[in-house]
Design a protein around this motif. Structure first.
Motif, PDB file in Angstrom:
ATOM      1  N   GLN A   1      60.874  28.141 -31.494  1.00  0.00           N
ATOM      2  CA  GLN A   1      60.056  27.339 -30.459  1.00  0.00           C
ATOM      3  C   GLN A   1      60.646  27.326 -29.106  1.00  0.00           C
ATOM      4  O   GLN A   1      59.774  26.778 -28.097  1.00  0.00           O
ATOM      5  N   VAL A   2      61.755  27.668 -28.990  1.00  0.00           N
ATOM      6  CA  VAL A   2      62.511  27.717 -27.532  1.00  0.00           C
ATOM      7  C   VAL A   2      62.150  29.265 -26.926  1.00  0.00           C
ATOM      8  O   VAL A   2      62.217  30.223 -27.559  1.00  0.00           O
ATOM      9  N   ARG A   3      61.334  29.206 -25.707  1.00  0.00           N
ATOM     10  CA  ARG A   3      61.002  30.670 -24.900  1.00  0.00           C
ATOM     11  C   ARG A   3      61.885  30.630 -23.767  1.00  0.00           C
ATOM     12  O   ARG A   3      61.905  29.459 -23.163  1.00  0.00           O
ATOM     13  N   ALA A   4      62.458  31.775 -23.283  1.00  0.00           N
ATOM     14  CA  ALA A   4      63.475  31.936 -22.400  1.00  0.00           C
ATOM     15  C   ALA A   4      63.124  33.227 -21.669  1.00  0.00           C
ATOM     16  O   ALA A   4      63.043  34.274 -22.475  1.00  0.00           O
ATOM     17  N   VAL A   5      63.235  33.457 -20.299  1.00  0.00           N
ATOM     18  CA  VAL A   5      63.289  34.735 -19.762  1.00  0.00           C
ATOM     19  C   VAL A   5      63.783  34.624 -18.333  1.00  0.00           C
ATOM     20  O   VAL A   5      63.870  33.692 -17.993  1.00  0.00           O
ATOM     21  N   SER A   6      64.248  35.996 -17.992  1.00  0.00           N
ATOM     22  CA  SER A   6      64.903  36.033 -16.545  1.00  0.00           C
ATOM     23  C   SER A   6      64.062  37.286 -15.854  1.00  0.00           C
ATOM     24  O   SER A   6      63.893  38.317 -16.646  1.00  0.00           O
TER      25      SER A   6
ATOM     26  N   LEU B   1      74.859  31.406 -10.323  1.00  0.00           N
ATOM     27  CA  LEU B   1      74.724  31.612 -11.976  1.00  0.00           C
ATOM     28  C   LEU B   1      73.689  30.753 -12.393  1.00  0.00           C
ATOM     29  O   LEU B   1      73.453  29.526 -12.245  1.00  0.00           O
ATOM     30  N   PRO B   2      72.604  31.192 -13.101  1.00  0.00           N
ATOM     31  CA  PRO B   2      71.579  30.613 -13.790  1.00  0.00           C
ATOM     32  C   PRO B   2      72.072  30.397 -15.223  1.00  0.00           C
ATOM     33  O   PRO B   2      72.373  31.348 -15.829  1.00  0.00           O
ATOM     34  N   LEU B   3      72.023  29.260 -15.672  1.00  0.00           N
ATOM     35  CA  LEU B   3      72.336  28.775 -16.987  1.00  0.00           C
ATOM     36  C   LEU B   3      71.078  28.248 -17.681  1.00  0.00           C
ATOM     37  O   LEU B   3      70.154  27.345 -17.189  1.00  0.00           O
ATOM     38  N   LEU B   4      70.920  28.842 -18.995  1.00  0.00           N
ATOM     39  CA  LEU B   4      69.736  28.018 -19.914  1.00  0.00           C
ATOM     40  C   LEU B   4      70.446  27.270 -21.083  1.00  0.00           C
ATOM     41  O   LEU B   4      71.439  27.635 -21.587  1.00  0.00           O
ATOM     42  N   LEU B   5      70.109  26.224 -21.284  1.00  0.00           N
ATOM     43  CA  LEU B   5      70.565  25.485 -22.566  1.00  0.00           C
ATOM     44  C   LEU B   5      69.359  24.725 -23.361  1.00  0.00           C
ATOM     45  O   LEU B   5      68.154  24.528 -22.978  1.00  0.00           O
ATOM     46  N   CYS B   6      69.707  24.975 -24.509  1.00  0.00           N
ATOM     47  CA  CYS B   6      68.821  24.221 -25.644  1.00  0.00           C
ATOM     48  C   CYS B   6      69.562  23.629 -26.670  1.00  0.00           C
ATOM     49  O   CYS B   6      70.876  24.043 -27.158  1.00  0.00           O
ATOM     50  N   ASP B   7      68.932  22.755 -27.515  1.00  0.00           N
ATOM     51  CA  ASP B   7      69.858  22.384 -28.592  1.00  0.00           C
ATOM     52  C   ASP B   7      69.362  23.140 -30.049  1.00  0.00           C
ATOM     53  O   ASP B   7      68.296  23.837 -29.877  1.00  0.00           O
TER      54      ASP B   7
ATOM     55  N   ARG C   1      74.965  38.373  -1.371  1.00  0.00           N
ATOM     56  CA  ARG C   1      76.334  38.866  -0.903  1.00  0.00           C
ATOM     57  C   ARG C   1      76.100  40.243  -0.528  1.00  0.00           C
ATOM     58  O   ARG C   1      76.849  40.850   0.394  1.00  0.00           O
ATOM     59  N   ARG C   2      75.609  41.008  -1.264  1.00  0.00           N
ATOM     60  CA  ARG C   2      75.364  42.576  -0.778  1.00  0.00           C
ATOM     61  C   ARG C   2      74.347  42.657   0.137  1.00  0.00           C
ATOM     62  O   ARG C   2      74.494  43.533   1.113  1.00  0.00           O
ATOM     63  N   ASP C   3      73.420  42.065   0.293  1.00  0.00           N
ATOM     64  CA  ASP C   3      72.235  42.416   1.331  1.00  0.00           C
ATOM     65  C   ASP C   3      71.798  41.535   2.266  1.00  0.00           C
ATOM     66  O   ASP C   3      71.096  41.743   3.485  1.00  0.00           O
ATOM     67  N   GLY C   4      72.394  40.242   2.296  1.00  0.00           N
ATOM     68  CA  GLY C   4      72.148  39.153   3.339  1.00  0.00           C
ATOM     69  C   GLY C   4      70.683  38.665   2.894  1.00  0.00           C
ATOM     70  O   GLY C   4      70.462  37.954   1.835  1.00  0.00           O
ATOM     71  N   GLN C   5      69.796  38.855   3.689  1.00  0.00           N
ATOM     72  CA  GLN C   5      68.497  38.495   3.675  1.00  0.00           C
ATOM     73  C   GLN C   5      67.840  39.212   2.394  1.00  0.00           C
ATOM     74  O   GLN C   5      67.682  40.474   2.543  1.00  0.00           O
ATOM     75  N   THR C   6      67.486  38.472   1.223  1.00  0.00           N
ATOM     76  CA  THR C   6      67.169  39.266   0.323  1.00  0.00           C
ATOM     77  C   THR C   6      66.175  38.349  -0.603  1.00  0.00           C
ATOM     78  O   THR C   6      65.839  37.355  -0.394  1.00  0.00           O
ATOM     79  N   GLY C   7      65.702  38.845  -1.841  1.00  0.00           N
ATOM     80  CA  GLY C   7      64.456  38.207  -2.595  1.00  0.00           C
ATOM     81  C   GLY C   7      65.355  37.178  -3.674  1.00  0.00           C
ATOM     82  O   GLY C   7      66.738  37.212  -3.552  1.00  0.00           O
ATOM     83  N   ARG C   8      64.776  36.511  -4.611  1.00  0.00           N
ATOM     84  CA  ARG C   8      65.142  35.807  -5.726  1.00  0.00           C
ATOM     85  C   ARG C   8      64.728  36.203  -6.722  1.00  0.00           C
ATOM     86  O   ARG C   8      63.726  36.297  -6.894  1.00  0.00           O
ATOM     87  N   MET C   9      65.661  36.067  -7.980  1.00  0.00           N
ATOM     88  CA  MET C   9      65.068  36.284  -9.249  1.00  0.00           C
ATOM     89  C   MET C   9      64.853  34.884  -9.897  1.00  0.00           C
ATOM     90  O   MET C   9      65.382  33.800  -9.244  1.00  0.00           O
ATOM     91  N   ALA C  10      64.323  34.681 -10.974  1.00  0.00           N
ATOM     92  CA  ALA C  10      64.053  33.357 -11.565  1.00  0.00           C
ATOM     93  C   ALA C  10      64.449  33.662 -12.949  1.00  0.00           C
ATOM     94  O   ALA C  10      64.241  34.446 -13.827  1.00  0.00           O
ATOM     95  N   THR C  11      64.872  32.297 -13.580  1.00  0.00           N
ATOM     96  CA  THR C  11      65.297  32.136 -14.946  1.00  0.00           C
ATOM     97  C   THR C  11      64.615  30.965 -15.451  1.00  0.00           C
ATOM     98  O   THR C  11      64.726  29.820 -14.788  1.00  0.00           O
ATOM     99  N   ALA C  12      63.818  30.996 -16.400  1.00  0.00           N
ATOM    100  CA  ALA C  12      63.237  29.803 -17.129  1.00  0.00           C
ATOM    101  C   ALA C  12      63.369  29.722 -18.678  1.00  0.00           C
ATOM    102  O   ALA C  12      63.798  30.580 -19.306  1.00  0.00           O
TER     103      ALA C  12
END
Length: 253
Positions: A18-23, A114-120, A235-246
């Motif tokens: 029942q735990v769903r996760a994605v990056s 660092l993105p961290l995901l946690l679940c029990d 660090r590599r590109d300066g102005q740049t986009g963002r990933m997401a982790t959910a």
């Protein structure tokens, strides 16, 4: 999701069903130039319409049950509660989100941190954490784990895409900040000829998780700086986009 889209990354960990996760990766979106192309950050100078389209696309591709709970991240230790603050209209200043309710999507954005995901292990509570070195040193992981009802031994953690130990150069003050709190942290720093250090964010996170009694730790084999085709890197590109982790809990059938 039966077939994983190429611009998504699913955690490789034994989370309950029942735990769903994605990056997200950086490809397959609508942004141009340095934000090409699946930029999910609305605070980096990208076209707002492109970011909005990217966020809708990410939500659709990930089969999220509701709109993600986007945070205003400040490298702090505050933990938001989407299950309690679901009617909040303004931006929530926090660097982690925790939920015990189904269909509340906890999400963080990164581009080297660092993105961290946690679940029990029972699949009753989940959390997402944004941890750069400042947040790690300040205790964002510890503050998030405090929210859990489960014992640390019953918590699973996945470490998502972050800058790797061969690319993250820091000053002596960063090393000193960690070693002051945890002597074992010295193993996460490699001396450079410049008198600076290469820091291993993944190891620093593992050490802090292990100190809390958490041993079920997965992931941690990425490098946003070196894997330019897949990930944004500040660090590599300066102005740049963002990933997401959910991460979220599905409604029980």
């Amino acid at each position: 999701m039966h077939k994983v889209p190429e611009n998504l990354l699913l955690p490789d960990w034994p989370a309950p069903e029942q735990v769903r996760a994605v990056s997200s990766k950086r490809t397959g979106g609508y942004s141009g130039q340095g934000f090409a192309s699946l930029n999910l950050g609305d605070h980096v100078g990208d076209e707002p319409t492109a970011v909005a389209r990217n966020r809708r696309l990410f939500q659709t591709l990930s089969a999220m049950p509701t709109k993600p709970y986007w945070l205003q991240q400040v490298h702090g230790v505050a933990v938001a509660r989407p299950d309690l603050e679901c009617n909040q209209t303004g931006p929530i200043v926090a660097d982690a989100a925790y939920s015990r309710s189904a269909e509340r999507v906890c999400i963080v954005m990164t581009a080297d941190c660092l993105p961290l995901l946690l679940c029990d292990k029972a699949g009753r509570e989940v959390a997402a954490v944004h941890a750069g070195w400042r947040g790690l040193a300040a205790g964002v992981i510890e503050q998030t784990v405090k929210q859990f009802q489960a014992k640390p031994a019953d918590i699973l953690v996945w470490l998502g895409p972050a800058i790797g130990p061969q690319a993250f150069e820091v000053g002596a003050e960063v090393r000193a900040a960690f070693i002051k709190q945890q002597a074992a942290a010295s193993a996460a720093f490699t001396t450079q000829p410049s008198a600076k250090y290469l820091a291993d964010l993944y190891l620093l996170a593992r050490l802090r998780l292990q100190a809390l009694g958490i041993s079920a730790i997965y992931g941690g084999n990425f490098c946003t700086y070196q894997q330019a085709d897949d990930f944004f890197s500040y660090r590599r590109d300066g102005q740049t986009g963002r990933m997401a982790t959910a991460i979220w809990l599905e409604t029980p059938q």
